[in-house]
Design an enzyme around this catalytic site. Structure first.
Site, PDB file in Angstrom:
ATOM      1  N   GLY A  89       0.517  -1.129   0.097  1.00 52.13           N
ATOM      2  CA  GLY A  89       0.131  -0.240  -0.243  1.00 52.13           C
ATOM      3  C   GLY A  89       0.667   1.306  -0.198  1.00 52.13           C
TER       4      GLY A  89
ATOM      5  N   VAL B 151      -3.024  -7.293  -1.906  1.00 50.36           N
ATOM      6  CA  VAL B 151      -2.836  -7.847  -0.653  1.00 50.36           C
ATOM      7  C   VAL B 151      -3.609  -9.087  -0.306  1.00 50.36           C
ATOM      8  CG1 VAL B 151      -0.408  -6.886  -0.367  1.00 50.36           C
ATOM      9  CG2 VAL B 151      -2.675  -6.224   1.082  1.00 50.36           C
TER      10      VAL B 151
ATOM     11  N   SER C  85      -3.620   0.199  14.191  1.00 60.35           N
ATOM     12  CA  SER C  85      -3.894   1.273  14.184  1.00 60.35           C
ATOM     13  C   SER C  85      -4.448   2.135  15.361  1.00 60.35           C
ATOM     14  CB  SER C  85      -4.997   1.484  13.205  1.00 60.35           C
ATOM     15  OG  SER C  85      -5.956   2.812  13.794  1.00 60.35           O
TER      16      SER C  85
ATOM     17  N   TYR D 271     -12.936  -2.621  11.234  1.00 61.95           N
ATOM     18  CA  TYR D 271     -11.352  -2.180  10.864  1.00 61.95           C
ATOM     19  C   TYR D 271     -10.413  -2.260  12.080  1.00 61.95           C
ATOM     20  CZ  TYR D 271      -7.216   1.111  10.119  1.00 61.95           C
ATOM     21  OH  TYR D 271      -5.951   1.949   9.703  1.00 61.95           O
TER      22      TYR D 271
ATOM     23  N   ALA E  13     -11.084  -4.726  14.542  1.00 58.29           N
ATOM     24  CA  ALA E  13     -10.887  -6.446  14.896  1.00 58.29           C
ATOM     25  C   ALA E  13      -9.787  -6.373  13.800  1.00 58.29           C
ATOM     26  CB  ALA E  13     -12.246  -6.744  13.981  1.00 58.29           C
TER      27      ALA E  13
ATOM     28  N   LYS F  33      -7.384  -4.520  12.917  1.00 61.40           N
ATOM     29  CA  LYS F  33      -5.931  -4.012  12.880  1.00 61.40           C
ATOM     30  C   LYS F  33      -5.575  -4.795  15.143  1.00 61.40           C
ATOM     31  CE  LYS F  33      -4.787  -1.529  10.122  1.00 61.40           C
ATOM     32  NZ  LYS F  33      -3.988  -2.114   8.912  1.00 61.40           N
TER      33      LYS F  33
ATOM     34  N   ILE G 136      -3.619  10.516  11.579  1.00 58.38           N
ATOM     35  CA  ILE G 136      -2.479  11.473  10.960  1.00 58.38           C
ATOM     36  C   ILE G 136      -3.380  12.134   9.173  1.00 58.38           C
ATOM     37  CG2 ILE G 136      -0.731  10.158   9.621  1.00 58.38           C
ATOM     38  CD1 ILE G 136      -0.303  10.569  12.216  1.00 58.38           C
TER      39      ILE G 136
END
Length: 243
Positions: free
Chosen positions: A8, A61, A141, A154, A156, A158, A187
């Site tokens: 990425g 990926v 994250s 998300y 779960a 990470k 960010i």
């Protein structure tokens, strides 16, 4: 030739990391991206200004077969090349309340982050163990550390990578291969472009969003020999925003 693989890597945090690894550590870069060829080419051009090679590898990926084919073919074509650093950065979000979350929104987010980590890392970890050196850095994250409403999928994904980071670090530490996770907060990037920055900044002790380059500085340190005694760690970079 020694390489660092960044998934990425065409934009945002991945781009900043790839550039930094070339600048600081002199690694040739394997830059994975999914579909944005133009952005990947722009990033490659910046990387090559540091007098290193940047090879673009287009694959998803989450697709185990495609990942194996592309990385396997690259290794066959470059038998002398050694991948010393893997940065598992690829990830997507499909936010929404869990009770309304469709199967695709669940599976696609899990598959990209979690299965992507497996598909990519599995390809090179044996070589790292044989060479008795390697750096595996997983970009997770704040959502994976403390959970975030509207991001159960998300969080779960990470959170699972955080657990995998700790377990894998214990498996392979004796071979001098370190495994760490970096957990960014808010960010400035495409992923946070729609966020209400003015409101969210009030929650952050440092009163601002972070920059991709600041995350890249941390990853560069973890990828270096200076971080030889750090493994199994989750390092937060979030301006002091904790649960």
């Amino acid at each position: 030739m020694k390489y660092a693989l960044v998934t990425g890597g065409s934009r945002g945090i991945g781009k900043a990391i790839a550039i930094k690894l070339a600048q600081d550590l002199g690694y040739h870069i394997l830059l994975n991206y999914h579909s944005n060829t133009q952005a990947a080419k722009v990033t490659a051009k910046i990387i090559e200004e540091n007098h290193v090679k940047c090879e673009l590898l287009a694959f998803d990926v989450a697709d185990a077969k495609a990942t194996k084919n592309v990385l396997g073919n690259w290794q066959k074509s470059n038998p002398e090349a050694v991948v010393e650093v893997i940065v598992n950065n690829a990830g997507i979000t499909k936010d929404g309340l869990f009770m309304w979350m469709g199967e695709d929104d669940w599976h696609s987010v899990i598959n990209t982050s979690l299965n992507g980590f497996y598909n990519v890392t599995q390809q090179f970890v044996k070589s790292m163990l044989q060479k008795r050196y390697g750096r595996i850095i997983n970009i997770v994250s704040l959502s994976g550390v403390k959970g975030n409403p509207g991001q159960v999928n998300y969080s779960a994904a990470k959170g699972a990578i955080i657990a995998a980071t700790k377990a894998l670090a214990q498996e392979i530490g004796k071979r001098k291969v370190t495994v760490n996770a970096v957990a960014p907060g808010f960010i400035t990037s495409d992923m946070t472009a729609d966020f209400d920055e003015k409101e969210l900044k009030k929650m952050i002790p440092l009163q601002r969003f972070g920059e991709a380059e600041e995350v890249a500085e941390l990853v560069s340190f973890l990828a270096s020999k200076k971080a030889s005694y750090i493994t199994g760690e989750v390092i937060n970079i979030n301006g002091g925003l904790y649960s």
